[in-house]
Design a protein around this motif. Structure first.
Motif, short mmCIF file in Angstrom:
data_model
loop_
_atom_site.label_atom_id
_atom_site.label_comp_id
_atom_site.label_asym_id
_atom_site.label_seq_id
_atom_site.Cartn_x
_atom_site.Cartn_y
_atom_site.Cartn_z
N ASP B 232 0.88 -1.05 0.18
CA ASP B 232 -0.07 0.04 0.06
C ASP B 232 0.84 1.24 0.19
OD1 ASP B 232 -2.24 -0.99 -0.05
OD2 ASP B 232 -2.92 -0.88 1.91
N ALA B 239 0.12 7.97 -5.15
CA ALA B 239 -1.15 8.77 -4.89
C ALA B 239 -0.53 10.29 -4.45
CB ALA B 239 -2.01 8.42 -3.77
N LYS B 240 0.50 10.19 -3.88
CA LYS B 240 1.23 11.55 -3.43
C LYS B 240 1.39 12.48 -4.62
CE LYS B 240 3.36 10.29 0.82
NZ LYS B 240 4.75 9.78 1.29
N GLY B 241 1.56 11.76 -5.74
CA GLY B 241 1.93 12.11 -7.16
C GLY B 241 3.62 12.32 -7.19
N MET B 242 4.07 11.26 -6.72
CA MET B 242 5.57 11.08 -6.71
C MET B 242 6.04 10.81 -8.00
SD MET B 242 6.09 12.03 -4.14
CE MET B 242 7.24 12.84 -3.55
N LYS B 250 13.13 4.82 -4.71
CA LYS B 250 13.22 5.50 -3.32
C LYS B 250 12.28 4.61 -2.52
CE LYS B 250 12.36 9.36 -0.43
NZ LYS B 250 11.98 10.71 -0.19
N ARG C 64 -9.73 3.40 -6.58
CA ARG C 64 -8.57 3.39 -7.03
C ARG C 64 -8.37 3.79 -8.43
NH1 ARG C 64 -6.10 -2.13 -4.31
NH2 ARG C 64 -6.34 -1.34 -2.12
N LEU C 69 -5.14 4.96 -9.86
CA LEU C 69 -4.00 4.09 -9.41
C LEU C 69 -4.15 3.07 -10.36
CD1 LEU C 69 -4.33 5.08 -5.62
CD2 LEU C 69 -2.61 5.67 -7.17
N TYR C 70 -5.27 2.76 -10.82
CA TYR C 70 -5.53 1.52 -11.91
C TYR C 70 -5.71 2.59 -13.14
CZ TYR C 70 -6.05 -1.88 -8.18
OH TYR C 70 -5.96 -2.74 -7.35
N ARG C 93 0.42 13.67 -12.66
CA ARG C 93 1.02 13.82 -11.49
C ARG C 93 0.95 15.07 -10.88
NH1 ARG C 93 6.03 14.63 -10.08
NH2 ARG C 93 6.81 15.78 -11.61
N ARG C 96 -2.48 15.36 -9.01
CA ARG C 96 -2.50 14.48 -7.92
C ARG C 96 -2.79 15.28 -6.81
NH1 ARG C 96 -3.24 9.60 -8.74
NH2 ARG C 96 -2.09 8.58 -10.45
N GLN C 100 -6.62 12.95 -3.15
CA GLN C 100 -5.86 12.03 -2.31
C GLN C 100 -6.40 10.97 -1.85
OE1 GLN C 100 -2.42 11.90 -1.20
NE2 GLN C 100 -2.22 13.43 -3.15
N MET C 101 -5.68 9.74 -1.15
CA MET C 101 -6.53 8.87 -0.67
C MET C 101 -5.99 8.38 0.80
SD MET C 101 -6.81 5.53 -2.98
CE MET C 101 -8.04 4.08 -2.72
N PHE C 103 -5.66 5.15 3.22
CA PHE C 103 -5.85 3.51 2.79
C PHE C 103 -6.42 3.05 4.06
CE2 PHE C 103 -2.79 5.37 -0.26
CZ PHE C 103 -3.27 4.58 -1.26
N ILE C 119 7.44 11.16 5.81
CA ILE C 119 6.18 10.90 4.93
C ILE C 119 5.51 12.02 4.69
CG2 ILE C 119 4.20 9.64 5.09
CD1 ILE C 119 5.84 7.43 6.85
N GLU C 122 7.20 14.59 2.19
CA GLU C 122 7.65 14.08 0.74
C GLU C 122 6.67 14.77 -0.22
OE1 GLU C 122 7.19 10.16 -0.35
OE2 GLU C 122 8.93 10.21 -1.66
N PRO C 123 5.40 14.73 -0.22
CA PRO C 123 4.62 15.42 -1.46
C PRO C 123 5.10 16.75 -1.39
CG PRO C 123 3.24 14.54 0.46
CD PRO C 123 4.46 13.91 0.66
N GLU C 126 7.94 17.40 -3.26
CA GLU C 126 7.81 17.16 -4.80
C GLU C 126 6.96 18.35 -5.43
OE1 GLU C 126 9.02 14.52 -6.51
OE2 GLU C 126 7.95 15.16 -8.20
N HIS C 127 6.05 18.84 -4.79
CA HIS C 127 4.92 19.60 -5.42
C HIS C 127 4.94 21.15 -5.19
CE1 HIS C 127 2.89 16.01 -7.41
NE2 HIS C 127 2.97 15.59 -6.34
N ARG C 172 -0.88 13.14 5.74
CA ARG C 172 -0.14 12.84 4.75
C ARG C 172 -1.06 13.37 3.64
NH1 ARG C 172 -1.02 10.57 0.83
NH2 ARG C 172 -1.98 8.91 1.73
#
Lengths: 567, 335, 352
Positions: B232, B239-242, B250, C64, C69-70, C93, C96, C100-101, C103, C119, C122-123, C126-127, C172
């Motif tokens: 997961d 989902a974070k868009g990495m 990573k 998903r 994600l699929y 991307r 995104r 968000q999701m 789980f 954790i 990280e996004p 990236e963004h 997150r």
């Protein structure tokens, strides 16, 4: 062997040496490869052929043998004989005379002191010298003067050419080995790996069990030799790889001991880069018959001893039939190809000592059957196995683990079953079989089987010591901790008497006659030993290497000084 | 972590002593004698004297105690003498090989460099090939690349090195003539030409062993990647868009490396152990070739010492792998 | 708070998610597992759509596929004006952060080798173009929002309890100020006592941040608590989509009826009189669904037409859509469908 002819032969060998017109060190590097790597350069501490051969390029004996088994002088000016006064009339002493002005590779002179020291070195009881038998019967070794050495024996010695003769008994430099005598011998690592010698080459680098690097000895007695400036012996791998490196890739000039299956021999020879050469010495693959009962029902200590005769192998007709059933040429073809010859002798060479015994070479299954039938061995119970008086012809046939020997075992088992003899095969790890551990039931000395197969030979050209092995008192038994070489427990007073006579006979022709007679006594007369194949040592040399003369009587590198590059 | 390491090291002492005894007895009781190599032409009396000169006629426990003393006291003393010019060892007897009569550790010292260069390079090459293949095979599971990778790995796994080695010799040395079949240990790398020669002679053993190593490691890498790929947290990362690169290299790779690093670490003793067959085949005078030579000649001191050194290395690298695990996986703490 | 004229935040049309089945020695493509088979719905800004159904009915797959994600087999997924299903990878991307999701398994969804702070941050790396200090502040802010002690920032996921891990997962998800959060069974792996806390947290966050949720769950009571409208799925298809209160009061589809009859009734008196509808038989394989109505094999009210014809999801009452031959269409085709009292204007009629 006549000494006159020996000298003549030696002279010839020198005369035809083609490198005589070359100059020292002009032909670059000669590369040799041995499937077993060189461990040590001192033959007195190793009985491995690889070590002895490698060392023979560096250290030399007083005299050696040429490719026909004739004595040739190396460090002496001539071979001592009774005629030239070198051997005393009563055969109790021999006097060697060194070539004047001979130098060690380090530039110091070779003197009689070095030779005397070498004798002391090997005969020291704490040294564990591997070549001690070369000095058997030696009473004293003394320096008569700077260049003469007198070896005195405890009694008359018809063959005095043992000490300091052949690659197994080279001369060590006293100055180098002085501190290495006796118990200190094994600890002298540097000396043992880089001995100072008189040979064509001297060691410049030594890695244990891998590589020996050498360069031409600048003090070698012939200023024009050797033709090569450097030499390298690379060890390791297997026979196949060594052969390939010479015959197919041409990386090496010479490969010793490239015993490979006959079909591979042909394939590699077809590459056209080199050729195989075979040295036929005295190695004979043979079947030994047990004359005592090896039955497991007997108590330990009585099994395979003279107390209980063998139930059926004591019958000469059985032994003869077993021999007749074998086709030796098929065995040779399957096992050794060009590297073998079928034989009926345990002394197959040199020619002077080889009996003309060839009757066994033709297989005769019908004859074997008839012989057994006639001597009362019939199949009374219809199980396909002959028997007589409750004894069944059922044989336990042992040998060592070795693919060729297993092929031989299977073939022979087949032939024997054709004549109504049942065979059970057993293969023993060679380390155990030849290991001589008195606690193991599987040694070839204990011989807890009916028939066993291995190869044996003798050192040098004289079979006397070898034939002595079949004397009654040489039989292994619990009393002597199973030491001895008469595995068959063969015992014939007439044989013993002739061996004793041989040891005091001097005339070479007579010696040869007696050796042949002794050979026949254990082979064709009694079939105590059933010789199978006369095995040679297969070596390979590149077409670019000249001067190679394969030699079974001494080191194969006996004339390395004459080797040259074919251009 | 420190207490854990110290405790493990202390525990290793009795373990290793026990192993040394077992090795000594096993090797000693194994059938075979150094005398079996001696030709039959040597008479029995001479054989007896030779055995006595080797000290091989002493009872096994006497030899064991002597060997322990030599291994743990005399040899380290010689080592210190060599480093600092002291004279701790005096002229005490070192462990001598029965075959060459030279000190066992001198032989090992001569051979370690070849083993490390050839086998070490092969291991490194194996890892460098295996990790990307494993990653990509898992990332594109069941793709043509993956199928091909599986096939090659199967070959690497199942075909013994003596076969691939001989095959390579026939192809690259006999037919093509690119590489020598025998490793020249006297070659010194001094200039570009000798470097090229060194590369040429290393090429075949390195290829043979590299293939075998890469096969195993790439399979570990692939299955470990696959296991993590479906987790997961990987979906979370997407989902974070990495970027895919970040996701795979990573998130997935770092987690997948944990078991693979362990496998790699545990494989390192085998570098020191050398590759018996390959070294022998190509004439690389490494530790493996020394071991097989010693076994053939029943050179007990050599076999015992080498086997014990391997035991030490294995115990050591097990410990290192455990410690590495602690660093790589925050879930594991030893205190 | 809701602009009734605005287009819905999420518009799903004809979403299909098939997983190919390969069999035989040659691994031929011999069929499909129709995990999601032609699903359409819409979610408005600030709304919570509950998605319920048995295990294996395709709920999570919808979630998903919604976030791609699929890779969906077919259909349109318009989120905030862009069709997610056809966006390029790079555009996706960049998109995104808006979606968000959260789980189901909070343990598995967190990278075990990254600290909490890493954790969540990280996004952001990236963004956004935040500096390290700004990122750290944002991490602390998010931790405060979800009720995690700031001291925990450098801990690893395995050091937390299940509820705390789910808070991390939510923090997150919130990091990039998303508009839509798909909550995929966010409470299923948690203790009952913790479940309420997490659901309340999600509700509070929705109020303060104006989030839109797709809340996937098999827990009907929890969905009743949080959702505004509820979609009931059966074997890859939506069988009923109704405002929460209507559905729970009077389910229309026989499956929804049976499903709701299984909800535990907190009032013991009513529980006694409650009639549970027990369904017979097993869920058919999604690789080989029935020809007619997917539910026809187990439906207590099955009749001939059900066996041959798949019913479409049609509006049968204002704001209520049902896929069943028992119901007539009252507002065919287009038209305002109405919703519950609170959300009247949904969207155009959604038909097959």
């Amino acid at each position: 062997m006549k000494l006159n002819s020996a000298l003549l032969g030696a002279a010839c060998a020198f005369a035809i040496a083609p490198a005589a017109f070359a100059e020292r060190g002009t032909d670059g590097e000669v590369k040799l490869t041995f499937p077993q790597a060189v461990s040590i350069m001192n033959p007195y501490l190793s009985s491995g052929t690889k070590d002895i051969y490698a060392a023979s390029m560096v250290i030399e004996p007083l005299a050696g043998f040429d490719d026909s088994g004739n004595l040739i002088p190396k460090l002496v000016s001539e071979i001592p004989t009774v005629e030239n006064g070198g051997i005393s009339e009563d055969l109790t002493s021999i006097t060697w005379k060194l070539i004047p002005g001979l130098l060690w590779s380090d530039g110091s002179p070779v003197t009689s002191a070095d030779v005397v020291f070498t004798g002391q070195y090997c005969m020291d009881p704490a040294g564990g010298c591997a070549q001690l038998s070369k000095f058997e019967g030696v009473a004293s070794i003394e320096a008569v003067d700077e260049t003469s050495i007198k070896v005195t024996f405890t009694g008359p010695k018809p063959n005095p050419y043992t000490a300091f003769v052949g690659a197994t008994a080279p001369i060590l430099q006293k100055a180098q080995f002085e501190a290495c005598i006796g118990a200190a011998a094994p600890t002298c690592t540097d000396q043992n790996s880089m001995p100072v010698g008189t040979g064509a080459f001297k060691v410049t680098g030594f890695t244990v069990n891998d590589t020996v690097s050498m360069e031409a000895n600048s003090n070698y007695r012939d200023p024009a030799k050797p033709a090569f400036a450097t030499a390298v012996i690379k060890g390791g791998g297997d026979a196949e790889g060594s052969a390939r490196a010479v015959m197919e890739t041409g990386e090496f000039d010479y490969a010793w001991n490239t015993q490979i299956p006959p079909d591979s021999q042909a394939a590699m020879a077809a590459a056209g880069k080199g050729q195989f050469v075979v040295a036929f010495g005295t190695l004979v693959e043979r079947l030994e018959m047990n004359m005592t009962n090896p039955s497991a029902d007997l108590p330990e200590g009585e099994r395979s001893t003279a107390m209980h005769p063998h139930p059926f192998l004591t019958d000469i007709n059985v032994r003869t039939a077993l021999s007749m059933a074998i086709d030796r040429d098929i065995l040779r073809e399957v096992g050794y190809g060009a590297g073998g010859k079928p034989t009926c002798n345990i002394v197959p060479a040199p020619a002077a000592y080889a009996s003309d015994n060839t009757a066994c070479l033709t297989q005769d299954i019908e004859g074997a059957k008839a012989l057994l039938e006639a001597s009362g061995w019939t199949d009374t119970d219809g199980d396909g196995i002959r028997d007589k008086d409750g004894a069944k012809l059922s044989i336990l046939y042992q040998s060592t683990v070795n693919p060729i020997r297993q092929d031989f075992q299977a073939l022979i088992k087949d032939w024997w079953s054709e004549i109504g003899v049942e065979t059970e095969l057993k293969a023993i790890d060679p380390g155990v079989f030849f290991g001589g551990d008195a606690g193991s039931p599987d040694t070839f000395q204990k011989f807890y089987a009916d028939v066993e197969m291995y190869a044996n030979n003798f050192d040098g050209t004289d079979p006397e010591a070898y034939l002595t092995q079949y004397k009654c008192d040489k039989a292994p038994s619990p009393e002597n901790q199973w030491q001895g070489e008469n595995m068959n427990r063969f015992c014939d007073p007439a044989y013993d008497a002739m061996v004793t006579e041989l040891s005091s006979t001097r005339d070479p022709a007579k010696r040869a006659e007696m050796a042949k007679a002794l050979n026949d006594m254990v082979t064709k007369d009694t079939r105590i030993v059933i010789p199978l194949v006369h095995r040679g040592t297969l070596s390979a040399h590149s077409n670019a290497l000249g001067g190679v003369m394969i030699n079974a009587w001494d080191t194969e590198m006996w004339n390395v000084a004459d080797w040259f590059r074919v251009k | 972590m420190l207490t854990f390491t110290l405790r493990r090291l202390l525990l290793a002492i009795p373990t290793l002593l026990f192993i040394s005894l077992i090795i000594f007895l096993l090797v000693d009781l194994a059938p075979g004698s150094p005398m079996s190599e001696i030709p039959l032409t040597v008479p029995p009396e001479v054989r007896q004297k030779m055995i006595a000169a080797l000290g091989a006629d002493q009872p096994v426990f006497v030899r064991y105690i002597l060997w322990l003393r030599q291994f743990f006291w005399v040899e380290p003393a010689y080592l210190l003498d060599g480093w600092f010019g002291t004279d701790l060892a005096g002229d005490q007897q070192r462990i001598l090989s029965w075959q060459s009569r030279s000190p066992v550790f001198t032989v090992i010292g001569q051979r370690i460099p070849q083993t490390l260069t050839v086998i070490g390079t092969a291991y490194l090459v194996g890892i460098l090939i295996a990790v990307p293949i494993g990653i990509y095979s898992a990332y594109r599971q069941y793709s043509l690349f993956d199928q091909l990778g599986t096939f090659v790995a199967m070959i690497g796994f199942s075909v013994p090195t003596f076969f691939t080695g001989t095959l390579f010799i026939i192809i690259f040395a006999v037919w093509l003539g690119w590489f020598p079949t025998k490793y020249d240990t006297t070659l010194e790398v001094t200039d570009w030409a000798s470097f090229i020669r060194q590369m040429q002679q290393m090429a075949m053993p390195v290829m043979v062993l590299g293939l075998a190593n890469a096969a195993a490691i790439s399979r570990y890498m692939r299955s470990s990647m696959l296991e993590n790929m479906g987790q997961d947290y990987v979906r979370t990362a997407r989902a974070k868009g990495m970027t895919e690169r970040t996701v795979v290299l990573k998130h997935v790779l770092r987690n997948s490396m944990i078991p693979v690093v362990t496998v790699i670490a545990l494989g390192i003793p085998s570098i020191f152990g050398g590759a018996i067959i390959t070294e022998n085949l190509f004439g690389v005078n490494g530790i493996g070739a020394a071991l097989i030579g010693a076994i053939h000649a029943s050179d007990l001191p050599m076999v015992q010492t080498l086997a014990f050194i391997f035991a030490v290395l294995i115990v050591g690298f097990n410990l290192i792998a455990d410690i590495l695990y602690g660093f790589l996986d925050p879930r594991i703490r030893y205190d | 708070m809701r602009d009734t004229q605005a287009a819905p935040l999420v518009q799903v049309e004809g979403l299909k998610m098939y997983f190919p089945v390969h069999t035989g020695i040659l691994r031929r493509h011999t069929g499909n597992v129709k995990a999601v088979d032609d699903v359409s719905f819409a979610i408005h800004q600030g709304e919570t759509l509950g998605l319920v159904g048995e295990s294996g009915c395709g709920k999570s797959t919808v979630g998903r596929a919604l976030l791609r994600l699929y890779e969906p087999t077919a259909g349109r997924v318009v989120i905030d004006g862009e069709d997610i299903a056809t966006l390029s990878h790079e555009a996706l991307r960049r998109k995104r952060p808006t979606m968000q999701m959260v789980f189901q398994d909070p343990q598995a969804s967190l990278n075990p080798r990254m600290s909490l702070s890493a954790i969540i941050a990280e996004p952001l790396t990236e963004h956004t173009k935040l500096t390290a200090a700004q990122r750290q502040n944002r991490v602390y802010e998010l931790m405060d929002q979800v009720g995690l002690n700031r001291r925990f920032a450098n801990r690893f996921p395995h050091e937390f309890s299940g509820g705390q891990r789910q808070r991390i997962g939510i923090a997150r998800a919130l990091a990039l100020n998303p508009k839509l959060i798909v909550c995929d069974e966010p409470i299923a792996a948690l203790d009952v006592s913790i479940q309420a806390q997490v659901v309340n947290l999600l509700e509070d966050l929705q109020d303060t941040l104006g989030l839109t949720y797709l809340f996937i769950s098999h827990d009907l009571s929890m969905v009743r608590h949080i959702a505004d409208r509820v979609a009931v799925m059966y074997l890859g298809r939506i069988v009923e989509l109704s405002p929460r209160d209507d559905l729970y009061a009077r389910p229309l589809h026989p499956y929804a009826e049976a499903l709701l009859s299984a909800v535990n009734e907190p009032d013991p008196d009513r529980a006694k009189t409650r009639k549970r509808i027990l369904l017979k038989g097993d869920l058919p394989s999604p690789a080989n669904p029935p020809v007619g109505c997917n539910f026809c094999t187990r439906c207590p009210k099955v009749f001939a037409r059900c066996l041959t014809e798949k019913p479409a999801l049609v509006q049968v009452e204002p704001g209520r859509q049902v896929a069943c031959h028992l119901f007539e269409t009252i507002h065919p085709a287009t038209g305002s469908t109405g919703g519950s009292e609170a959300k009247e204007h949904l969207q155009h009629g959604v038909t097959q």
